[in-house]
Design a protein around this motif. Structure first.
Motif, short mmCIF file in Angstrom:
data_model
loop_
_atom_site.label_atom_id
_atom_site.label_comp_id
_atom_site.label_asym_id
_atom_site.label_seq_id
_atom_site.Cartn_x
_atom_site.Cartn_y
_atom_site.Cartn_z
N ALA A 88 11.34 19.59 -5.56
CA ALA A 88 10.36 18.64 -6.10
C ALA A 88 10.84 17.21 -5.96
O ALA A 88 10.07 16.30 -5.62
N VAL A 89 12.12 16.98 -6.22
CA VAL A 89 12.69 15.64 -6.09
C VAL A 89 12.64 15.19 -4.62
O VAL A 89 12.30 14.03 -4.33
N GLU A 90 12.95 16.10 -3.71
CA GLU A 90 12.85 15.77 -2.28
C GLU A 90 11.41 15.41 -1.92
O GLU A 90 11.16 14.46 -1.18
N SER A 91 10.45 16.15 -2.46
CA SER A 91 9.05 15.88 -2.17
C SER A 91 8.62 14.50 -2.67
O SER A 91 7.81 13.82 -2.04
N ARG A 92 9.14 14.09 -3.81
CA ARG A 92 8.83 12.74 -4.31
C ARG A 92 9.27 11.69 -3.29
O ARG A 92 8.53 10.75 -2.99
N THR A 93 10.47 11.86 -2.77
CA THR A 93 11.00 10.90 -1.80
C THR A 93 10.16 10.91 -0.53
O THR A 93 9.84 9.86 0.03
N LEU A 94 9.81 12.11 -0.07
CA LEU A 94 9.01 12.22 1.15
C LEU A 94 7.61 11.64 0.94
O LEU A 94 7.05 11.01 1.85
N ALA A 95 7.03 11.85 -0.24
CA ALA A 95 5.70 11.31 -0.51
C ALA A 95 5.71 9.80 -0.54
O ALA A 95 4.78 9.14 -0.04
N VAL A 96 6.76 9.21 -1.10
CA VAL A 96 6.88 7.75 -1.10
C VAL A 96 6.98 7.23 0.33
O VAL A 96 6.34 6.24 0.69
N ASP A 142 3.57 7.55 2.01
CA ASP A 142 2.62 6.55 1.53
C ASP A 142 2.99 5.14 1.99
O ASP A 142 2.13 4.26 2.06
N THR A 143 4.27 4.94 2.29
CA THR A 143 4.70 3.65 2.85
C THR A 143 4.31 3.54 4.31
O THR A 143 3.83 2.49 4.77
N LEU A 144 4.51 4.62 5.06
CA LEU A 144 4.19 4.62 6.48
C LEU A 144 2.69 4.66 6.75
O LEU A 144 2.22 4.12 7.76
N VAL A 156 4.34 4.51 16.68
CA VAL A 156 4.80 5.88 16.49
C VAL A 156 6.28 6.03 16.78
O VAL A 156 7.01 6.69 16.02
N HIS A 157 6.77 5.45 17.86
CA HIS A 157 8.17 5.68 18.25
C HIS A 157 9.12 5.13 17.19
O HIS A 157 10.22 5.64 17.00
N ASP A 158 8.72 4.07 16.48
CA ASP A 158 9.56 3.55 15.39
C ASP A 158 9.48 4.45 14.16
O ASP A 158 10.48 4.69 13.49
N ALA A 159 8.28 4.95 13.86
CA ALA A 159 8.10 5.81 12.70
C ALA A 159 8.79 7.15 12.89
O ALA A 159 9.29 7.75 11.92
N ILE A 208 12.35 7.15 11.70
CA ILE A 208 12.42 7.09 10.25
C ILE A 208 12.20 8.48 9.65
O ILE A 208 12.91 8.92 8.75
N VAL A 209 11.20 9.18 10.18
CA VAL A 209 10.88 10.51 9.65
C VAL A 209 11.95 11.52 10.00
O VAL A 209 12.33 12.37 9.17
N GLU A 210 12.50 11.44 11.21
CA GLU A 210 13.58 12.37 11.61
C GLU A 210 14.78 12.24 10.67
O GLU A 210 15.41 13.23 10.31
#
Length: 443
Positions: free
Chosen positions: A408-416, A419-421, A432-435, A438-440
């Motif tokens: 759940a804590v990991e999901s909070r970080t991923l959701a933030v 929502d930022t991206l 896309v290539h910059d994002a 970040i996601v990787e």
């Protein structure tokens, strides 16, 4: 020289048009007014500059707008069939998700004798009344209530891309609504929606980036659901072990509202209100100043405490607190149950049972907003497993609960991060290539 592109070309130039599939909702024509959104959605064409490769296009050129309907409630033969029917609670409870099941369903006869339509999987649904701005996408063919505007996307628009546009523009959609008592996005505005989009290949690339985050969040949600089911089964087994279960009052094994805090004049807090507590979880609150906090921000909870909403117990709003953040403050509308003579996992489990919920409903006072007094929690009868198996249950159950909490804590970080991206990718300000990098790094 600005990198922003011209708005002269449109999506139909690369084969995105759905002109042959006209909207069939009827009613008034699209409004001619313009209400700009923030990034990629507008009522009418705002004519604002776009990033290279993006353009403003009428959504009706890319997708077919469909309405919903509610079959007659007085006809039981229209309900409880095999056609999922999306209502407001489905949208508010699953915002941002693909849904494959709904709280209610209708029959083929209900469809045939109403204006309800069965729409294909991939249809994007936006709530337009009551709770405005919630987005879900159909995972299987479904119908919806009239509280939604629905889009069936053509080849030039990815349904998941439209899904993300509407998610990123939730606040804008609420600004598009009218009304004093009940805010509503009316069809003339919906018919005039314009979206700022790139060509389909770029849409798919953006969806892949954002989807990687949402897919990981979905995996974490599955972990939590699996843990709930597994621990529930473990508890049932411990109750039947040796036949030594005993009934006690909750007040014998738990404290009720043991800790509170005063309203401060400085500093920050994370306030958890009743509305942010679901069945087994609570939304992680943003930091706010004490000046912004309501007077009900008084309850404190320790790691291992259980919170239960005292209002409308039929909603089963409860959660196990495993966050050690000292800035967490809970509403006085929540009862905080602290483990006293049993472990936190066992205490949480005895308050998750249908019997405990039924008890709370039976002692709730008031008609419009039935509520349970704190002393009523203490008097709740609960079943304890045999003493010799409690320790093993506690150890195994808490290991599982901590694993679910980590997810759940990991999901909070991923959701933030998502929502930022989201607005940056939707507007073309981030490529896309910059994002992707970040996601990787995040997943």
């Amino acid at each position: 020289m600005s990198r922003r592109g011209s708005t002269r070309w449109c999506a139909s130039s690369w084969g995105g048009s759905m002109a042959r599939n006209q909207t069939t909702t009827g009613g008034r024509e699209a409004t001619t007014g313009v209400i700009p959104g923030r990034w990629a959605l507008s009522v009418g064409n705002p004519g604002t500059p776009t990033e290279p490769g993006f353009c403003w296009t009428s959504l009706s050129e890319l997708a077919r707008l469909e309405s919903g309907h509610t079959p007659s409630r007085s006809k039981p033969e229209y309900w409880n069939g095999d056609i999922p029917w999306v209502g407001i609670k489905d949208a508010t409870g699953n915002h941002g998700r693909v849904i494959c099941s709904t709280l209610q369903s209708i029959t083929g006869e209900g469809v045939a004798n109403s204006s309800a339509r069965v729409l294909p999987a991939g249809t994007v649904c936006l709530s337009r009344t009551a709770s405005v701005g919630y987005v879900v996408t159909m995972g299987v063919p479904m119908a919806t209530s009239q509280d939604f505007v629905n889009w069936v996307c053509g080849p030039g628009l990815s349904s998941r891309y439209l899904h993300y546009i509407l998610m990123s523009e939730q606040e804008s959609v609420r600004r598009f609504a009218h009304g004093t008592t009940h805010q509503t996005v009316y069809y003339p505005e919906a018919k005039a929606f314009h979206v700022c989009i790139p060509e389909r290949k770029e849409q798919d690339s953006i969806v892949a980036v954002l989807g990687a985050l949402d897919d990981k969040i979905a995996v974490n949600e599955h972990i939590a659901a699996t843990v709930d089911s597994l621990v529930g089964s473990m508890y049932e087994k411990t109750l039947s072990a040796g036949g030594g279960s005993e009934e006690v009052l909750l007040g014998e094994i738990a404290t009720i509202n043991a800790n509170s805090t005063k309203q401060l004049h400085e500093g920050v807090l994370r306030y958890v209100d009743i509305s942010s507590v679901g069945v087994g979880s609570y939304e992680w609150p943003d930091l706010i100043s004490w000046d912004e906090a309501p007077g009900r921000a008084r309850r404190k909870a320790s790691v291992g405490d259980t919170i239960w909403s005292t209002v409308r117990p039929s909603r089963r709003s409860h959660a196990l607190v495993l966050d050690g953040d000292p800035e967490l403050v809970f509403s006085t509308g929540l009862a905080v149950l602290g483990p006293k003579s049993v472990g936190p996992a066992l205490l949480y489990e005895v308050t998750r049972t249908a019997e405990f919920q039924s008890y709370l409903e039976s002692v709730a006072e008031g008609s419009a907003y039935p509520a349970v007094r704190a002393d009523r929690f203490a008097s709740a009868p609960v079943l304890l497993p045999p003493k010799d198996v409690r320790e093993e249950f506690e150890r195994s159950a808490m290991n599982l609960r901590h694993r679910a909490h980590q997810a759940a804590v990991e999901s909070r970080t991923l959701a933030v991060l998502r929502d930022t991206l989201l607005p940056q990718l939707m507007s073309g300000m981030l490529r896309v290539h910059d994002a992707e990098q970040i996601v990787e790094d995040a997943v």
